[in-house]
Design an enzyme around this catalytic site. Structure first.
Site, short mmCIF file in Angstrom:
data_model
loop_
_atom_site.label_atom_id
_atom_site.label_comp_id
_atom_site.label_asym_id
_atom_site.label_seq_id
_atom_site.Cartn_x
_atom_site.Cartn_y
_atom_site.Cartn_z
N ALA A 191 -0.49 -44.70 -19.35
CA ALA A 191 -1.11 -45.14 -21.17
C ALA A 191 -1.29 -43.78 -21.59
CB ALA A 191 -2.96 -45.55 -20.54
N GLY A 246 1.80 -44.29 -23.58
CA GLY A 246 1.82 -45.50 -24.24
C GLY A 246 1.18 -45.82 -25.19
N ASP A 247 0.08 -44.79 -25.14
CA ASP A 247 -0.83 -44.68 -26.62
C ASP A 247 -0.34 -44.03 -28.10
OD1 ASP A 247 -3.31 -44.46 -28.02
OD2 ASP A 247 -3.15 -41.97 -27.70
N ALA A 248 0.99 -43.07 -27.86
CA ALA A 248 1.70 -42.33 -28.46
C ALA A 248 3.06 -42.77 -29.19
CB ALA A 248 1.87 -41.13 -27.56
#
Length: 130
Positions: free
Chosen positions: A13, A16-18
Site C-alpha cells: 500500500a 501503491g499510494d505513491a
C-alpha cells in the site's frame, strides 16, 4: 531480490499510494491545472480514503478484478496497520489500504499495462461523478 508475492499488505500500500498519486497528479497537470493549491484540492477527489474505497467497491461489484487481484486487495485490507485512520472510519481506511496494496503489487510485479488500465478506469470514474 525480494519476492513481491511475500511483501506485506502495508508495504504494498505504501508503494501503491505513491504510484496512484503520481498518475493522478500527472493527469491533472496535463488537464491544464498548474496552481499547487488547486492541484492539491482537486487531487483529493481521487486519492482520499473515501474516494479509493468507493473505487475499489465499484471494481469489485463490476467484477473487474481477477481472483489474484482480489486476494491482494484483501491482503492489504486485512493487514494490521499501526496508524489510525484520519478523517474517515476504519472500514473505509482499510478498503483504501487494500486498493493501494493492489496498485503497489501491480507496480512491483511490473504489470504496468494492467496497473494503467485500472488507474485510468478509476480516474474516469471519479470524473464521471463530478
Amino acid at each position: 531480490m525480494t519476492d513481491v508475492r511475500l511483501i506485506n499488505g502495508i508495504a504494498l500500500a505504501f508503494d501503491g499510494d505513491a504510484i496512484y498519486s503520481v498518475y493522478v497528479r500527472q493527469h491533472l497537470i496535463l488537464q491544464g491545472m498548474t496552481k499547487p493549491n488547486r492541484l492539491h484540492h482537486v487531487a483529493t477527489h481521487y486519492v482520499s480514503a473515501k474516494a479509493q474505497a468507493q473505487l475499489v467497491q465499484a471494481l469489485l461489484e463490476q467484477e473487474m478484478l481477477s481472483e489474484e487481484e482480489v486476494a491482494i486487495y484483501k491482503r492489504g485490507r486485512n493487514a494490521h496497520s499501526h496508524t489510525k485512520a484520519k478523517n474517515t472510519d476504519v472500514v473505509t481506511y482499510k478498503m483504501s489500504t487494500g486498493f493501494e496494496a493492489l496498485l503497489g503489487y501491480l507496480h512491483l510485479t511490473d504489470q504496468i499495462e494492467r496497473l494503467e488500465e485500472l488507474v485510468h478506469w478509476c480516474i474516469q470514474t471519479v470524473e464521471q461523478k463530478q
